[in-house]
Motif scaffolding. Structure first.
Motif, short mmCIF file in Angstrom:
data_model
loop_
_atom_site.label_atom_id
_atom_site.label_comp_id
_atom_site.label_asym_id
_atom_site.label_seq_id
_atom_site.Cartn_x
_atom_site.Cartn_y
_atom_site.Cartn_z
N ARG A 52 -39.12 0.52 3.29
CA ARG A 52 -40.35 1.11 2.79
C ARG A 52 -39.94 1.88 1.81
O ARG A 52 -39.14 3.16 1.79
CB ARG A 52 -40.80 2.37 3.37
CG ARG A 52 -42.19 3.23 2.83
CD ARG A 52 -43.20 3.82 3.98
NE ARG A 52 -43.34 3.06 4.89
CZ ARG A 52 -44.08 4.17 6.43
NH1 ARG A 52 -44.15 5.20 6.12
NH2 ARG A 52 -44.60 3.18 7.11
N GLN A 53 -39.26 1.22 0.56
CA GLN A 53 -38.78 1.82 -0.30
C GLN A 53 -39.41 1.11 -1.74
O GLN A 53 -39.87 -0.04 -1.12
CB GLN A 53 -37.43 1.32 -0.20
CG GLN A 53 -36.66 0.97 -0.06
CD GLN A 53 -35.18 -0.09 -0.08
OE1 GLN A 53 -34.73 0.99 0.56
NE2 GLN A 53 -34.63 -0.90 -0.93
N LEU A 54 -39.72 1.91 -2.66
CA LEU A 54 -39.88 1.22 -4.00
C LEU A 54 -39.09 -0.23 -4.76
O LEU A 54 -37.50 0.38 -4.24
CB LEU A 54 -40.69 1.90 -5.07
CG LEU A 54 -41.34 3.47 -4.46
CD1 LEU A 54 -41.07 4.43 -6.10
CD2 LEU A 54 -42.40 2.50 -4.45
N PRO A 55 -39.47 -1.51 -5.07
CA PRO A 55 -38.22 -2.70 -4.79
C PRO A 55 -37.44 -1.88 -5.93
O PRO A 55 -36.69 -2.23 -6.15
CB PRO A 55 -39.21 -3.17 -5.75
CG PRO A 55 -41.09 -2.76 -6.19
CD PRO A 55 -40.32 -2.03 -5.06
N THR A 56 -38.04 -0.59 -6.96
CA THR A 56 -36.94 -0.65 -8.03
C THR A 56 -35.83 0.55 -7.49
O THR A 56 -34.57 0.69 -8.40
CB THR A 56 -37.71 -0.04 -9.66
OG1 THR A 56 -38.22 1.46 -9.28
CG2 THR A 56 -38.17 -1.30 -9.94
N SER A 57 -36.60 0.99 -6.67
CA SER A 57 -34.95 2.66 -5.83
C SER A 57 -33.93 2.53 -6.23
O SER A 57 -33.39 3.48 -6.55
CB SER A 57 -36.26 3.45 -5.30
OG SER A 57 -36.33 2.87 -3.70
N PRO A 58 -33.85 1.12 -5.03
CA PRO A 58 -32.00 1.40 -5.04
C PRO A 58 -31.43 1.04 -6.36
O PRO A 58 -30.35 1.79 -6.54
CB PRO A 58 -31.97 -0.43 -4.45
CG PRO A 58 -33.00 -0.53 -4.16
CD PRO A 58 -34.00 0.19 -4.64
N TRP A 59 -31.74 0.76 -7.15
CA TRP A 59 -31.02 0.26 -8.50
C TRP A 59 -31.23 1.90 -9.48
O TRP A 59 -30.60 2.48 -9.75
CB TRP A 59 -31.84 -1.02 -9.69
CG TRP A 59 -31.36 -2.44 -9.48
CD1 TRP A 59 -32.32 -3.22 -8.37
CD2 TRP A 59 -30.15 -2.37 -9.22
NE1 TRP A 59 -31.43 -3.55 -8.17
CE2 TRP A 59 -30.48 -3.60 -8.00
CE3 TRP A 59 -28.77 -1.86 -9.49
CZ2 TRP A 59 -29.17 -4.62 -8.43
CZ3 TRP A 59 -27.46 -2.78 -9.65
CH2 TRP A 59 -27.71 -4.19 -8.92
#
Lengths: 289, 303
Positions: A3-10
């Motif tokens: 459950r994390q937006l796909p962009t958030s790690p970046w």
């Protein structure tokens, strides 16, 4: 954890990646590239092959810099491996007031190298405190800051003085891990303090000594500030106290800075730094086997 | 990475603080009197060597213009202490502006390092994404690059960005240090995963998990990062020396170097300048010693 937006790690990593990319990794690569060009501060320059390195070999100042930086490693590292260990042994016992002493011994680490350099310039001055004391006890005055070799030696002493407290703390942490049974057994066997130091303490903190050796040798080879402040921007009498990093700073900066040539010197700094690390770690492995 | 690990294991056991004031050695035995005396004598000798130079500088800065500072045998205490030299420093160079510049640079360095390293460290430790290993490797490589070797290229990069001779240019290259990112990564990795998993099950998104759960648990490491970022920026010399050319933008260390270069023969003046530069950090150290010592082990790789 999906459950994390796909962009958030970046998004999390981006600021850090950007800074090290633009200001560390890119300059590193461009140093390697520039070393083979005749780039100057205001002129992009062209590829010149090994010309910079050929010039380097013939440049007396380069050899002076390499000599001084190497001497710095040879002079500073043994002192910084051994003296802080002795200091750590001195402050290890929990006697009254010991935390005060530990903190006090750490003060030089906290001070800026500029402050430290200028304090010692005044202490070692022709008319400074050290010479006043030497005169009072009848030794006479010594030109610590006017003789080429005494200058280099004084700068080394300042580096050691500033580093003592730092490595003392590293050793203290290592000493806390030495099993007390070892000391007791050795004492029962009749080993004196010096013998116990050699046969119990040193083997127990050997990996820490290697760590300190690696850290201090890399730092010593890259010495700049101490010598710059004590010998002056031009490196003492006839530039004879110039170190390699001082030479990089002197040739590479300013409007007429020879970026290409300074980069070639930097490449030498890289190579020697890596070689020093490997050398220390290899010496460590050989002793282990 | 073995060095970092060694340093970390060293750091995990902080130097034993004096918890019990009993006069015993580390084995709990009583210490003999002559040995104790010898120990204190040695301690005092080292104390004179390490702190003495600072006190001599302080003493010199307090000596008035008529007092002989070159006498042999030396006079350790000023006859009539005066703050005159501090006023003179302020008249000679804009020392308070320099102090403000240093404060700005150091504060900015603390904020960017704490925020940037915590975010990136969390991404490396906890988040799953393609390229995470490559990102970790990039930070490790960046940590190993000797800064002294790339300053010229950093300077040309700054020029290209039009940021040379600005305080922003002083801060940027070290604003998120790779070492700090890896320190934060290790701190996050050492947290138990279960709590965050539970929060995830309860529907917390990644920002909530980061801000509410992970970050509060690594406050100690954040404090270490903050203190070393402050000290590093306040004390830095080589980089500001290269990037700053306009005297009105100088930081304290560069200002001191200028003072020394121009008024080298006025020892009282230079002494007062150095005391102004070092006093804030000694005060900070006196208040937050614990974190300074903890940071030595964790940051040992910085060398």
């Amino acid at each position: 954890m999906r459950r994390q937006l796909p962009t958030s790690p970046w998004l999390f990593a981006a600021p850090g990646m950007l800074i090290i990319g633009v200001f560390i990794l890119y300059p590193f690569v461009s140093t390697l590239v520039n070393a083979f060009t005749d780039r100057r501060t205001l002129i992009p320059g062209e590829f010149v092959g090994l010309a910079n390195f050929r010039e380097l070999v013939q440049d007396d100042m380069f050899w002076i810099g390499l000599r001084n930086s190497t001497l710095y490693v040879l002079g500073v590292v043994p002192a910084l491996v051994i003296l802080p260990l002795l200091l750590a042994l001195l402050v290890q016992k929990n006697i009254p007031g010991i935390t005060f002493f530990r903190s006090a011994f750490y003060t030089p680490v906290v001070a800026s190298i500029v402050v430290v350099g200028l304090i010692w310039v005044w202490l070692l001055d022709e008319r400074g405190l050290v010479n006043a004391l030497l005169e009072a006890i009848g030794v006479g005055r010594v030109g610590f800051l006017s003789d080429q070799w005494l200058l280099l030696l004084s700068a080394m002493a300042v580096t050691v003085w500033k580093g003592l407290g730092y490595y003392m703390i590293i050793y203290l942490a290592a000493l806390a891990n030495v099993p007390r049974e070892l000391h007791e057994a050795a004492a029962v066997d009749g080993a004196g303090a010096i013998r116990r130091f050699r046969t119990v303490t040193v083997p127990a903190v050997r990996s820490t000594m290697v760590l300190v050796g690696a850290l201090s040798s890399v730092a010593a080879f890259k010495v700049f500030s101490e010598v710059y402040l004590m010998a002056g921007p031009t490196g003492g009498p006839a530039g004879e106290d110039t170190t390699l990093v001082m030479l990089v700073q002197r040739t590479g900066t300013g409007l007429t800075g020879r970026v290409g040539y300074a980069s070639a010197i930097s490449v030498v700094v890289f190579v020697v730094t890596v070689a020093l690390m490997l050398l220390v770690l290899r010496a460590d492995r050989r002793e282990e086997s | 990475m073995s060095l970092l690990e060694k340093a970390r294991t060293a750091a995990s056991k902080p130097p034993a603080a004096a918890r019990e004031p009993r006069v015993t050695d580390e084995h709990g035995r009583h210490v003999r009197v002559w040995e104790l005396t010898l120990r204190y004598l040695l301690l005092l000798a080292v104390l004179a060597l390490t702190v003495g130079p600072f006190l001599w500088q302080l003493s010199t800065s307090l000596k008035g213009p008529t007092e002989d500072i070159f006498s042999s045998p030396p006079k350790f205490l000023p006859g009539e202490p005066t703050l005159h030299n501090y006023e003179r420093v302020a008249d000679t160079i804009p020392v308070w502006d320099y102090a403000l510049n240093s404060l700005k640079v150091a504060t900015a360095n603390v904020v960017t390092n704490c925020v940037g390293a915590a975010l990136a460290g969390y991404a490396l430790a906890r988040l799953r994404y393609r390229g995470r290993r490559a990102a970790t490797l990039a930070f490790i490589l960046a940590m190993l690059v000797p800064v002294e070797g790339i300053i010229i290229a950093q300077f040309t990069t700054m020029r290209e960005l039009g940021l040379n001779n600005t305080l922003v240019g002083v801060v940027l290259p070290g604003s998120i240090s790779a070492l700090n990112v890896l320190l934060m990564r290790n701190a996050f990795l050492n947290l138990p995963y279960e709590i965050e998993e539970a929060a995830y099950v309860d529907g917390a998104n990644v920002w909530q998990r980061f801000l509410r759960i992970a970050l509060p648990s690594v406050k100690g490491t954040v404090a270490v990062v903050a203190i070393f970022a402050f000290m590093g920026a306040w004390d830095d010399f080589l980089w500001p020396l290269i990037v700053l050319s306009d005297p009105s933008k100088f930081t304290l260390t560069i200002g001191l170097n200028y003072l020394h270069g121009t008024f080298a023969n006025d020892e009282r003046l230079v002494a007062a300048g150095t005391i102004i530069a070092v006093a804030p950090l000694i005060a900070l150290f006196a208040c937050l010693q614990r974190y300074f010592f903890r940071g030595v082990g964790e940051g040992a790789v910085k060398g």
